[in-house]
Design a protein around this motif. Structure first.
Motif, PDB file in Angstrom:
ATOM      1  N   ASP A 292       0.892  -1.313   0.100  1.00 17.24           N
ATOM      2  CA  ASP A 292       0.062   0.088   0.090  1.00 17.24           C
ATOM      3  C   ASP A 292       0.649   1.253  -0.031  1.00 17.24           C
ATOM      4  O   ASP A 292       0.389   2.243   0.130  1.00 17.24           O
ATOM      5  N   ASP A 293       2.135   1.198  -0.329  1.00 15.03           N
ATOM      6  CA  ASP A 293       3.260   2.142  -0.462  1.00 15.03           C
ATOM      7  C   ASP A 293       3.399   2.865   0.917  1.00 15.03           C
ATOM      8  O   ASP A 293       3.891   3.921   0.929  1.00 15.03           O
ATOM      9  N   THR A 294       3.283   2.325   2.078  1.00 14.55           N
ATOM     10  CA  THR A 294       3.684   2.648   3.375  1.00 14.55           C
ATOM     11  C   THR A 294       4.683   1.641   3.678  1.00 14.55           C
ATOM     12  O   THR A 294       5.140   0.812   2.826  1.00 14.55           O
ATOM     13  N   PHE A 295       5.211   1.861   4.845  1.00 16.97           N
ATOM     14  CA  PHE A 295       6.680   1.038   5.386  1.00 16.97           C
ATOM     15  C   PHE A 295       6.195   0.515   6.619  1.00 16.97           C
ATOM     16  O   PHE A 295       5.323   0.997   7.395  1.00 16.97           O
ATOM     17  N   ALA A 296       7.007  -0.480   7.049  1.00 18.95           N
ATOM     18  CA  ALA A 296       6.957  -1.110   8.468  1.00 18.95           C
ATOM     19  C   ALA A 296       8.373  -1.545   8.889  1.00 18.95           C
ATOM     20  O   ALA A 296       9.106  -2.025   7.880  1.00 18.95           O
ATOM     21  N   ILE A 297       8.619  -1.346  10.106  1.00 22.10           N
ATOM     22  CA  ILE A 297       9.657  -2.132  10.783  1.00 22.10           C
ATOM     23  C   ILE A 297       9.119  -3.286  11.456  1.00 22.10           C
ATOM     24  O   ILE A 297       8.317  -3.058  12.286  1.00 22.10           O
TER      25      ILE A 297
END
Ligand SMILES: [Zn+2]
Length: 98
Positions: free
Chosen positions: A58-63
């Motif tokens: 969804d074009d976000t990021f996560a660690i």
């Protein structure tokens, strides 16, 4: 993502090394996890722990702090910090501590 190298302790993941972390994340993220249903592309890894930065479909990021149990985890594990955009990712990487 910019082409610049990441600051220590982060290093860029590409090719086969990225696939390893993407496959483990897909294994650990079970139904009910906040990232379930999203495709994850591994971007960077911390050399001091099992935290991996992923770009999401969804074009976000996560660690995601992978457990390396090699089977589905019980949500909310693997532990996840969602980040909206690359500026938030850079801040989180800079502030990352053990
Ligand atoms: Zn770390």
């Amino acid at each position: 993502m910019s082409s610049a190298d990441f600051r220590e302790p982060w290093f860029r993941l590409e090719g086969e090394s990225a696939r390893t972390f993407e496959q483990e994340a897909a294994t650990e993220i079970a139904a009910g996890h906040e990232l379930h249903g999203l495709a994850l592309a591994a971007v960077a890894k911390c050399e001091g722990c099992d935290s991996v930065v992923f770009r999401l479909s969804d074009d976000t990021f996560a660690i995601v702090h992978l457990s390396w149990i090699r089977k589905p985890e019980a949500p909310p594990w693997p532990r996840t910090t969602r980040l909206g955009g690359f500026i938030a990712v850079e801040m989180a990487m800079d502030q990352h501590e053990h």
